[in-house]
Design a protein around this motif. Structure first.
Motif, short mmCIF file in Angstrom:
data_model
loop_
_atom_site.label_atom_id
_atom_site.label_comp_id
_atom_site.label_asym_id
_atom_site.label_seq_id
_atom_site.Cartn_x
_atom_site.Cartn_y
_atom_site.Cartn_z
N GLY A 144 0.78 -1.23 0.00
CA GLY A 144 0.00 0.00 0.00
C GLY A 144 0.81 1.28 0.00
N GLY A 145 2.14 1.17 -0.10
CA GLY A 145 2.97 2.36 -0.06
C GLY A 145 4.43 2.00 0.07
N PRO A 146 5.33 2.98 0.22
CA PRO A 146 6.77 2.73 0.20
C PRO A 146 7.39 2.37 1.55
N PHE A 147 6.59 2.37 2.61
CA PHE A 147 7.14 2.10 3.93
C PHE A 147 7.02 0.62 4.27
N LEU A 148 7.52 0.20 5.42
CA LEU A 148 7.62 -1.22 5.72
C LEU A 148 6.27 -1.92 5.65
N PHE A 149 5.23 -1.27 6.15
CA PHE A 149 3.89 -1.83 6.09
C PHE A 149 2.98 -0.99 5.19
N ALA B 123 16.11 -2.51 0.12
CA ALA B 123 16.39 -1.79 1.36
C ALA B 123 16.92 -0.40 1.08
N ALA B 124 17.74 -0.26 0.04
CA ALA B 124 18.24 1.06 -0.33
C ALA B 124 17.10 1.98 -0.74
N THR B 125 16.11 1.43 -1.45
CA THR B 125 14.94 2.21 -1.84
C THR B 125 14.15 2.65 -0.62
N TYR B 126 13.97 1.73 0.32
CA TYR B 126 13.26 2.07 1.56
C TYR B 126 14.03 3.13 2.34
N MET B 127 15.33 2.99 2.43
CA MET B 127 16.14 3.97 3.15
C MET B 127 16.02 5.35 2.51
N ASP B 128 16.05 5.40 1.19
CA ASP B 128 15.89 6.69 0.50
C ASP B 128 14.55 7.32 0.84
#
Length: 223
Positions: free
Chosen positions: A152-157, A185-190
């Protein structure tokens, strides 16, 4: 409400408490107390600090005092709406709570050998097997959350919540120490590092005048 935090450059738990207050949408006053400064021992014994045993962050809500970042998250979730912090789906919520609790109690090698310092960037460091094991476990958790519940989006949940708040200082550490991570993980960190609140925190940390010398050249960076 009044939130007492330590230096933004170094205090990972303060970052969590501050992000939780921002996520709540409630108005709060922010008070930064420099860690380990000349008046640190005296400040820790003050009325504001007494209930927490001299640790930050501390949230004063009227006459109620809440310390520990995870407790602050839950307090604010109760005051607002739990969906602001935790996934609606029961299975997702169970995993999110477990991930937050594991972050709260684990990854001691990463914490000790790679202390948070948002103002530093290192390259080419050698890490102990224990740090690499912690990092691998975090990658495993992030991958599971994204694969199972991150649609549902770019974050963990999917949407921003308590788990992202709990792992925000880890994102900062991975950036500081140049730990190699997979592309997801790099995308999430960004995504995390570009979030308005993280940008505000990092910019404020850059402007702080305080320096804790022992955290400027940690053991990992010396290797």
């Amino acid at each position: 409400m009044k939130l007492i935090i330590g230096n933004k450059a170094y205090s990972s738990w303060s970052m969590r408490g501050w992000l939780a207050c921002k996520q709540s949408g409630l108005s709060f006053e922010e008070l930064t107390v420099p860690l380990f400064g000349e008046d640190w021992d005296e400040v820790r014994e003050s009325e504001n600090f007494a209930p927490s045993g001299g640790k930050v962050p501390i949230l004063w809500d009227g006459e109620t005092v809440i310390w520990d970042s995870l407790a602050i998250i839950d307090w604010l979730a109760d005051k607002t709406h739990r969906d602001r912090f935790w996934p609606k789906d029961e299975s997702a919520r169970g995993m999110a709570r477990s991930m937050a609790a594991e972050m709260h109690s684990s990854f001691m090698a990463l914490r000790k050998q790679c202390p948070m310092n948002t103002r530093k960037r290192y390259e080419g460091l050698q890490f102990t097997p224990e740090v690499l094991q912690d990092a691998a476990r975090i990658m495993e958790l992030w991958a599971q959350a994204r694969a199972r519940f991150g649609g549902g989006g770019p974050f963990l949940f999917g949407t921003y919540g308590a788990v992202d708040i709990m792992y925000a200082p880890v994102v900062s550490r991975f950036q500081t120490y140049g730990l190699q991570v997979p592309s997801f993980a790099a995308t999430y960190m960004d995504t995390m590092l570009q979030h308005d609140w993280m940008v505000q925190w990092m910019e404020a940390a850059e402007e702080e005048p305080w320096v804790i010398e022992r955290l400027e050249q940690p053991e990992t960076a010396k290797g």
